[in-house]
Design a protein around this motif. Structure first.
Motif, PDB file in Angstrom:
ATOM      1  N   UNK B  66       0.833  -1.206   0.000  1.00 34.07           N
ATOM      2  CA  UNK B  66       0.000   0.000   0.000  1.00 34.07           C
ATOM      3  C   UNK B  66       0.871   1.260   0.000  1.00 34.07           C
ATOM      4  N   UNK B  86      -0.675  -3.905  -4.250  1.00 30.44           N
ATOM      5  CA  UNK B  86      -1.175  -4.760  -3.158  1.00 30.44           C
ATOM      6  C   UNK B  86      -1.764  -6.077  -3.663  1.00 30.44           C
ATOM      7  N   UNK B  87      -2.542  -6.003  -4.751  1.00 34.17           N
ATOM      8  CA  UNK B  87      -3.197  -7.222  -5.227  1.00 34.17           C
ATOM      9  C   UNK B  87      -2.176  -8.231  -5.747  1.00 34.17           C
ATOM     10  N   UNK B  90      -0.582  -9.845  -2.712  1.00 36.67           N
ATOM     11  CA  UNK B  90      -1.480 -10.856  -2.142  1.00 36.67           C
ATOM     12  C   UNK B  90      -1.417 -12.133  -2.977  1.00 36.67           C
ATOM     13  N   UNK B  91      -1.361 -11.954  -4.286  1.00 34.46           N
ATOM     14  CA  UNK B  91      -1.332 -13.129  -5.160  1.00 34.46           C
ATOM     15  C   UNK B  91      -0.054 -13.929  -4.955  1.00 34.46           C
ATOM     16  N   UNK B  96      -3.065  -9.853   4.456  1.00 32.74           N
ATOM     17  CA  UNK B  96      -3.026  -8.806   5.460  1.00 32.74           C
ATOM     18  C   UNK B  96      -4.414  -8.608   6.068  1.00 32.74           C
ATOM     19  N   UNK B 116     -12.321 -13.892  -1.419  1.00 33.20           N
ATOM     20  CA  UNK B 116     -10.899 -13.897  -1.086  1.00 33.20           C
ATOM     21  C   UNK B 116     -10.149 -15.022  -1.782  1.00 33.20           C
ATOM     22  N   UNK B 118     -10.104 -15.424  -4.976  1.00 37.72           N
ATOM     23  CA  UNK B 118     -10.003 -15.045  -6.384  1.00 37.72           C
ATOM     24  C   UNK B 118      -8.681 -14.352  -6.683  1.00 37.72           C
ATOM     25  N   UNK B 119      -7.585 -14.904  -6.150  1.00 38.69           N
ATOM     26  CA  UNK B 119      -6.317 -14.200  -6.310  1.00 38.69           C
ATOM     27  C   UNK B 119      -5.811 -14.182  -7.751  1.00 38.69           C
ATOM     28  N   UNK B 120      -6.458 -14.958  -8.644  1.00 37.83           N
ATOM     29  CA  UNK B 120      -6.037 -14.867 -10.049  1.00 37.83           C
ATOM     30  C   UNK B 120      -6.573 -13.595 -10.691  1.00 37.83           C
ATOM     31  N   UNK B 121      -7.357 -12.823  -9.951  1.00 39.40           N
ATOM     32  CA  UNK B 121      -7.910 -11.585 -10.500  1.00 39.40           C
ATOM     33  C   UNK B 121      -7.013 -10.390 -10.205  1.00 39.40           C
ATOM     34  N   UNK B 122      -5.758 -10.663  -9.844  1.00 39.09           N
ATOM     35  CA  UNK B 122      -4.843  -9.570  -9.529  1.00 39.09           C
ATOM     36  C   UNK B 122      -4.320  -8.904 -10.793  1.00 39.09           C
ATOM     37  N   UNK B 123      -4.421  -9.591 -11.913  1.00 37.31           N
ATOM     38  CA  UNK B 123      -3.912  -9.032 -13.163  1.00 37.31           C
ATOM     39  C   UNK B 123      -5.025  -8.931 -14.195  1.00 37.31           C
ATOM     40  N   UNK B 183     -11.143 -14.846   6.328  1.00 37.69           N
ATOM     41  CA  UNK B 183     -11.060 -14.396   4.943  1.00 37.69           C
ATOM     42  C   UNK B 183      -9.605 -14.303   4.490  1.00 37.69           C
TER      43      UNK B 183
END
Lengths: 347, 275
Positions: B66, B86-87, B90-91, B96, B116, B118-123, B183
């Motif tokens: 952040x 940040x995303x 997390x991926x 956090x 939570x 859906x970490x493939x949605x970081x890109x 989460x």
């Protein structure tokens, strides 16, 4: 079920004019669906639907006029062009936050209106796009009002199904999360920017299909079909429909489009009447809950035995004695339960 | 809790999971972090303490992406992560939990946990594939169902079976805090950053939070960095303590050693919350 009923409408509506109006209603509904996914789900106040719609219409029209492409292919190319337009708009406005989206999308619509109005080679300028061939699929020609009705209905169903699948997918859920709290969504590995760009692309795709639909139905378009007023109108349809409800947006668009044509003699009062509709829908939202769905829930609640406050301070309904059982019901409630003290005579 | 080998004061760079080197952050000349060196070994529980304004949350913000450090660098599992969003962080496996509640109040409890995963949605590419996929193929719908099932199982195992479809906003503060922790663990992270996990809860509830954290750590083996004001609570949980003051590390070591450090006592005079 509703779809089956809608399929039979042309058999019972004799008036070609009404069918023609309804086919416009379906096309406007397709545009309002784009507002629902962009504004209702991700929180982008999308005032550029008119522009994306225009891109779809001009590109599809030019493909049919200059390259003699079949209607379906032209429609797909138009939708793709509008989708790219949406992606570009989404990407350039990545750093924009909150209310600035209004400004950006309004500005884009204004600028593109001028472009549409002056780029004569592509858009026909002030004369509009002339000589659009009759849309046909195979040997079938779209010529009657019933044909246009089905074409519009087909478009809205396609876009509705696509968007409904999107909003219930993982990305749709992530989009709602981004709308609720962007910082927290980032912390869960969700890219708000990517979601905004993709959603604008999807809104553009639907708007482009609608643009292809309008050239088939109207046979003519000019820049005035794609101005800011029209964006505002589409936004209104979505808001009246409840903003997060795809079906609500469709119902609102078709009903309002129909009503508008019934008041064409009052064309100077059109904005006045729209304003009234917005006020009314706001009142409905405030008093009956969230859009159309809230209305339904509240009606269901109303169908259940209602607790009537029989205390002297409650205004009695005119000429209607309060049923005795209702009073008993109140007495049976434990004292700490909230009681309905307000009656709503207008319901 | 099983104690690890604590003889070393700081693990060598090669075996650290997270490594901060000379991390600096300043805002228009105001220095928040003045060159922090810190590393966390895999599986370790590191406690970070310090008076208000000492830079604890800034440190968490830098690690989680952040804040962008104005100097120095952060390495996670051998990869530079300062400058990532940040995303993306997390991926990569750093989760956090915020100091203040950050649940999506208008989403249901299940949806809050489901989202939570859906970490493939970081890109952008992941988002585009998942969006188009959802409209055209069935695979995305299956993935959503699976994510939901996982979320339901996780919540049911942790006593939220009766609240699955409740709006998160209507739960009690303590329940929301717990869901926020769940989460963060829904897609098991390698490193979990907890920013004052007991803020706003009673002492008894804080004990429960501590037990839960210890339990989760045993189950998932994830590494923890905990920023906390309740020193006694933290000294029970953490294996090593880092003390910040004015944006610098002023002490580091075993909890019982740090607790008796004169410099730490000075920094905390008047502000020490003695459990």
């Amino acid at each position: 079920m509703a779809l089956v009923v809608l399929l039979f409408v042309p058999l019972f509506v004799g008036s070609g004019y009404v069918l023609h109006v309804l086919s416009f209603g379906w096309i406007y509904a397709t545009l309002a669906l784009g507002v629902v996914i962009s504004y209702g789900f991700v929180g982008i106040p999308n005032m550029s639907q008119a522009t994306l719609y225009g891109i779809g219409a001009y590109v599809a029209g030019d493909m049919m006029i200059h390259f003699a492409l079949p209607f379906l292919l032209a429609a797909v190319i138009g939708a793709a062009a509008a989708a790219i337009g949406g992606l570009i708009l989404g990407a350039t406005a990545l750093r924009v936050k909150g209310n600035y989206w209004w400004l950006i999308t309004i500005a884009v619509t204004q600028v593109m209106f001028v472009v549409f109005n002056s780029w004569t080679a592509v858009t026909g300028g002030e004369n509009g796009l002339l000589g659009i061939p009759i849309a046909r699929i195979g040997s079938f020609q779209f010529i009657s009002n019933a044909n246009f009705y089905y074409l519009g209905l087909g478009l809205v169903v396609i876009v509705y199904v696509l968007y409904a699948r999107f909003t219930t997918s993982r990305v749709g859920l992530a989009a709602r999360a981004v709308h609720a709290d962007e910082t927290a969504a980032r912390g869960l590995g969700i890219s708000p920017g990517a979601i905004r760009v993709v959603v604008m692309g999807l809104a553009g795709f639907g708007a482009g299909l609608a643009g292809a639909g309008i050239i088939a139905v109207a046979g003519f378009v000019d820049a005035n079909s794609f101005n800011l007023d029209f964006s505002f109108q589409v936004m209104l349809f979505a808001i009246v429909g409840g903003l997060t409800s795809l079906r609500g947006a469709i119902v609102a668009s078709v009903v309002l489009t129909y009503l508008t044509t019934q008041i064409t003699s009052l064309v100077n009062y059109q904005l006045f009447i729209f304003g009234g509709v917005v006020l009314l829908s706001l009142l409905v939202r405030l008093y009956l809950g969230q859009g159309r769905r809230g209305f339904r829930v509240n009606r269901r609640a109303a169908a259940m035995p209602e607790v009537v406050d029989t205390s002297p301070s409650a205004p009695a309904l005119i000429g209607e004695p309060v049923p005795a059982e209702a009073g008993v019901l109140v007495d049976q409630l434990p004292p700490d339960l909230p009681r309905k003290s307000r009656t709503r005579p207008w319901r | 809790m099983a104690m690890m080998d604590l003889s070393r004061d700081r693990p060598a760079t090669g075996e650290a999971l997270l490594d901060c080197r000379d991390v600096q952050v300043s805002f228009d000349g105001v220095i928040a972090l003045a060159g922090i060196d810190l590393s966390i070994a895999p599986g370790e529980v590191l406690g970070v303490i310090g008076p208000n304004g000492s830079g604890k949350t800034s440190l968490v913000n830098v690690i989680s992406g952040y804040y962008r450090p104005t100097g120095g660098g952060v390495t996670f599992a051998g990869q530079r992560i300062d400058g990532l969003r940040p995303q993306q962080i997390r991926a990569l496996g750093i989760a956090r939990v915020f100091q203040n509640l950050r649940l999506f109040d208008n989403l249901t409890v299940v949806e809050n946990v489901e989202v939570a995963m859906a970490v493939d949605l970081a890109r952008t590419r992941g988002v585009a594939q998942a969006s188009v996929g959802a409209m055209v193929w069935r695979r995305q719908r299956r993935l959503r169902r699976e994510a939901r099932l996982k979320a339901v199982r996780l919540l049911e195992d942790n006593g939220f079976a009766g609240h699955l479809d409740t709006k998160a906003g209507s739960l009690s503060y303590g329940q929301r805090k717990e869901i926020e922790l769940l989460r963060a663990l829904a897609d098991p992270p390698q490193l979990l950053l907890l920013d004052e996990p007991t803020s706003g809860v009673s002492r008894a509830e804080a004990e429960q939070v501590g037990e839960r954290i210890a339990l989760w750590r045993e189950r998932t083996g994830c590494t923890l960095l905990i920023v906390e004001h309740r020193l006694g609570w933290l000294f029970d949980l953490a294996e090593r303590i880092v003390v910040l003051n004015s944006g610098s590390v002023i002490a580091e070591g075993l909890p019982e050693v740090v607790a008796n450090d004169p410099e730490v006592r000075t920094a905390y005079v008047g502000t020490r919350d003695d459990h």
